[in-house]
Design an enzyme around this catalytic site. Sequence first.
Site, PDB file in Angstrom:
ATOM      1  CG  HIS A   1      46.733  66.300 -36.863  1.00 42.16           C
ATOM      2  ND1 HIS A   1      47.963  66.001 -36.493  1.00 42.16           N
ATOM      3  CD2 HIS A   1      45.822  65.040 -35.908  1.00 42.16           C
ATOM      4  CE1 HIS A   1      48.323  64.966 -35.612  1.00 42.16           C
ATOM      5  NE2 HIS A   1      47.077  64.595 -35.121  1.00 42.16           N
TER       6      HIS A   1
ATOM      7  CE  LYS B   1      50.011  61.185 -26.098  1.00 42.13           C
ATOM      8  NZ  LYS B   1      49.270  61.269 -27.266  1.00 42.13           N
TER       9      LYS B   1
ATOM     10  NE  ARG C   1      45.023  57.575 -35.861  1.00 40.45           N
ATOM     11  CZ  ARG C   1      45.925  58.067 -34.784  1.00 40.45           C
ATOM     12  NH1 ARG C   1      47.146  58.286 -35.501  1.00 40.45           N
ATOM     13  NH2 ARG C   1      45.899  58.415 -33.550  1.00 40.45           N
TER      14      ARG C   1
ATOM     15  CB  SER D   1      52.234  63.210 -34.364  1.00 40.79           C
ATOM     16  OG  SER D   1      51.257  63.956 -34.653  1.00 40.79           O
TER      17      SER D   1
HETATM   18  P1  ADP Z   1      46.347  62.740 -28.778  1.00 43.26           P
HETATM   19  O1  ADP Z   1      47.369  62.910 -28.101  1.00 43.26           O
HETATM   20  O2  ADP Z   1      45.051  63.447 -28.161  1.00 43.26           O
HETATM   21  O3  ADP Z   1      46.064  61.454 -29.429  1.00 43.26           O
HETATM   22  P2  ADP Z   1      46.901  63.589 -31.574  1.00 43.26           P
HETATM   23  O4  ADP Z   1      47.393  65.004 -32.010  1.00 43.26           O
HETATM   24  O5  ADP Z   1      47.780  62.454 -31.772  1.00 43.26           O
HETATM   25  O6  ADP Z   1      46.616  63.724 -29.946  1.00 43.26           O
HETATM   26  O7  ADP Z   1      45.579  63.528 -32.300  1.00 43.26           O
HETATM   27  C1  ADP Z   1      44.429  64.371 -32.113  1.00 43.26           C
HETATM   28  C2  ADP Z   1      42.925  63.701 -32.864  1.00 43.26           C
HETATM   29  O8  ADP Z   1      43.510  63.614 -34.301  1.00 43.26           O
HETATM   30  C3  ADP Z   1      42.904  62.358 -32.158  1.00 43.26           C
HETATM   31  O9  ADP Z   1      41.479  62.360 -32.173  1.00 43.26           O
HETATM   32  C4  ADP Z   1      43.441  61.423 -33.037  1.00 43.26           C
HETATM   33  O10 ADP Z   1      42.527  59.995 -33.327  1.00 43.26           O
HETATM   34  C5  ADP Z   1      43.116  62.157 -34.615  1.00 43.26           C
HETATM   35  N1  ADP Z   1      44.035  61.513 -35.493  1.00 43.26           N
HETATM   36  C6  ADP Z   1      45.531  61.819 -35.469  1.00 43.26           C
HETATM   37  N2  ADP Z   1      46.031  61.236 -36.820  1.00 43.26           N
HETATM   38  C7  ADP Z   1      44.998  61.133 -37.557  1.00 43.26           C
HETATM   39  C8  ADP Z   1      44.676  60.678 -38.966  1.00 43.26           C
HETATM   40  N3  ADP Z   1      45.872  60.432 -39.613  1.00 43.26           N
HETATM   41  N4  ADP Z   1      43.680  60.540 -39.578  1.00 43.26           N
HETATM   42  C9  ADP Z   1      42.506  61.112 -38.712  1.00 43.26           C
HETATM   43  N5  ADP Z   1      42.672  61.577 -37.349  1.00 43.26           N
HETATM   44  C10 ADP Z   1      43.650  61.441 -36.912  1.00 43.26           C
END
Ligand code: ADP
Length: 159
Positions: free
Chosen positions: A17, A41, A90, A128
Amino acid sequence: MKVGIYPGSFDPVTLGHIDIIKRASKITDKLVVAVLKNNGKNPLFSVEERIAMLKESVKDIKSIEVESFDGLTVDFAKKMNASVIIRGLRAVTDFEYELQLAQTNRELYSEIDTVFLLTNLRYSYLSSSTVKEVASYGGDISKFVTTEVANKLIEKYKK
Ligand code: ADP
């Protein structure tokens, strides 16, 4: 001024992130990192905890705001005067869901566009939920999150 919002759960924020935030901040004048409250979630961290970890992680990056929101992302984008939604991609597996989301958001609010940033290869496997799983079994998470976040995770799973 080009305002972008980067919405997500950030439960908790990972180095993946942070990489997206750094890069998104270069293509926007202001970036609002938007922490979703009501995502069903069953988050490990409260919104306040997630915001505090994000603020600590981005304190050295210019023009970043961290806010929470509930309801529709496009409504929050309107409120913030944002013209772009930033999302990270990703793998191909992210693509279908992200495509649906982006198309829906543009139907709801034609002024908004979604910009996808491809993950840094180093973090392409990182989510996460994986980090939480490793932490819950006492594994080393120092390569996935900041020291502050790693300490918070260790504390959570001690309880
Ligand atoms: P959500 O619940 O909306 O998926 P996340 O907190 O998991 O929220 O992710 C927020 C954003 O960050 C999403 O667009 C996700 O694809 C992106 N994201 C999560 N992990 C990574 C990573 N390792 N590299 C690039 N983008 C990421």
